[in-house]
Scaffold this motif. Structure first.
Motif, mmCIF file in Angstrom:
data_model
loop_
_atom_site.group_PDB
_atom_site.id
_atom_site.type_symbol
_atom_site.label_atom_id
_atom_site.label_comp_id
_atom_site.label_asym_id
_atom_site.label_seq_id
_atom_site.Cartn_x
_atom_site.Cartn_y
_atom_site.Cartn_z
ATOM 1 N N PHE A 37 3.262 5.279 4.839
ATOM 2 C CA PHE A 37 2.271 5.414 3.780
ATOM 3 C C PHE A 37 2.674 6.538 2.829
ATOM 4 N N ARG A 38 3.178 7.629 3.389
ATOM 5 C CA ARG A 38 3.660 8.736 2.570
ATOM 6 C C ARG A 38 4.840 8.295 1.703
ATOM 7 N N ARG A 39 5.761 7.528 2.300
ATOM 8 C CA ARG A 39 6.920 7.038 1.549
ATOM 9 C C ARG A 39 6.485 6.137 0.399
ATOM 10 N N LEU A 40 5.473 5.291 0.670
ATOM 11 C CA LEU A 40 4.966 4.395 -0.371
ATOM 12 C C LEU A 40 4.361 5.206 -1.506
ATOM 13 N N GLN A 41 3.599 6.235 -1.179
ATOM 14 C CA GLN A 41 3.009 7.084 -2.215
ATOM 15 C C GLN A 41 4.091 7.753 -3.066
ATOM 16 N N GLU A 42 5.132 8.236 -2.410
ATOM 17 C CA GLU A 42 6.222 8.884 -3.137
ATOM 18 C C GLU A 42 6.940 7.904 -4.059
ATOM 19 N N ALA A 43 7.178 6.689 -3.562
ATOM 20 C CA ALA A 43 7.873 5.685 -4.363
ATOM 21 C C ALA A 43 7.037 5.279 -5.573
ATOM 22 N N VAL A 44 5.734 5.146 -5.376
ATOM 23 C CA VAL A 44 4.850 4.763 -6.480
ATOM 24 C C VAL A 44 4.787 5.878 -7.517
ATOM 25 N N SER A 45 4.668 7.112 -7.046
ATOM 26 C CA SER A 45 4.582 8.230 -8.001
ATOM 27 C C SER A 45 5.905 8.430 -8.752
ATOM 28 N N ALA A 46 7.026 8.072 -8.101
ATOM 29 C CA ALA A 46 8.330 8.188 -8.765
ATOM 30 C C ALA A 46 8.601 7.007 -9.687
ATOM 31 N N GLY A 47 7.792 5.937 -9.563
ATOM 32 C CA GLY A 47 7.974 4.771 -10.417
ATOM 33 C C GLY A 47 9.080 3.846 -9.954
ATOM 34 N N ASP A 48 9.486 3.960 -8.695
ATOM 35 C CA ASP A 48 10.559 3.140 -8.130
ATOM 36 C C ASP A 48 9.950 1.866 -7.533
ATOM 37 N N ASP A 49 9.928 0.794 -8.336
ATOM 38 C CA ASP A 49 9.268 -0.444 -7.907
ATOM 39 C C ASP A 49 9.960 -1.094 -6.722
ATOM 40 N N GLU A 50 11.264 -1.104 -6.740
ATOM 41 C CA GLU A 50 12.004 -1.765 -5.656
ATOM 42 C C GLU A 50 11.741 -1.083 -4.319
ATOM 43 N N ARG A 51 11.802 0.246 -4.310
ATOM 44 C CA ARG A 51 11.555 0.984 -3.066
ATOM 45 C C ARG A 51 10.093 0.853 -2.643
ATOM 46 N N ALA A 52 9.197 0.842 -3.617
ATOM 47 C CA ALA A 52 7.773 0.697 -3.309
ATOM 48 C C ALA A 52 7.510 -0.664 -2.664
ATOM 49 N N ASP A 53 8.152 -1.710 -3.172
ATOM 50 C CA ASP A 53 7.984 -3.043 -2.580
ATOM 51 C C ASP A 53 8.475 -3.076 -1.137
ATOM 52 N N SER A 54 9.650 -2.524 -0.904
ATOM 53 C CA SER A 54 10.205 -2.573 0.446
ATOM 54 C C SER A 54 9.385 -1.711 1.398
ATOM 55 N N ASP A 55 8.917 -0.537 0.930
ATOM 56 C CA ASP A 55 8.083 0.320 1.786
ATOM 57 C C ASP A 55 6.745 -0.338 2.081
ATOM 58 N N HIS A 56 6.196 -1.036 1.089
ATOM 59 C CA HIS A 56 4.913 -1.720 1.304
ATOM 60 C C HIS A 56 5.060 -2.837 2.332
ATOM 61 N N ARG A 57 6.129 -3.611 2.199
ATOM 62 C CA ARG A 57 6.374 -4.681 3.170
ATOM 63 C C ARG A 57 6.518 -4.125 4.579
#
Length: 86
Positions: A32-52
């Motif tokens: 969840f922390r990783r997803l928050q970081e990816a979203v705040s950084a604007g990294d869509d690809e990483r956010a998608d993979s972390d969410h999955r």
């Protein structure tokens, strides 16, 4: 301190099960922390993979009994809402 053999075994088992459940909940918090970081950084690809990965992990924890199903649904909903906000 337990004197009965079956109670000693039960205590050991409950400690082991508690440790397994803690591993699931800890991993969920980490992703969840990783997803928050990816979203705040604007990294869509990483956010998608972390969410999955997060949703997969929550489902496993529910199946194992480490999380209640309503608690898991709440966490997945929060993650989806966070993912959509990106």
């Amino acid at each position: 301190m337990a004197n009965i053999a079956s109670q000693i075994k039960r205590n050991n088992r409950s400690l082991r099960e508690r440790q397994e459940n803690r591993q699931y909940t800890s991993q969920i918090k980490t992703y969840f922390r990783r997803l928050q970081e990816a979203v705040s950084a604007g990294d869509d690809e990483r956010a998608d993979s972390d969410h999955r990965q997060l949703v997969k992990l929550i489902d496993k924890a529910i199946k194992r009994g480490a999380l209640h199903r309503n608690s898991g649904a709440r966490k997945k909903s929060r993650a989806a809402r966070l993912r959509r906000s990106a």
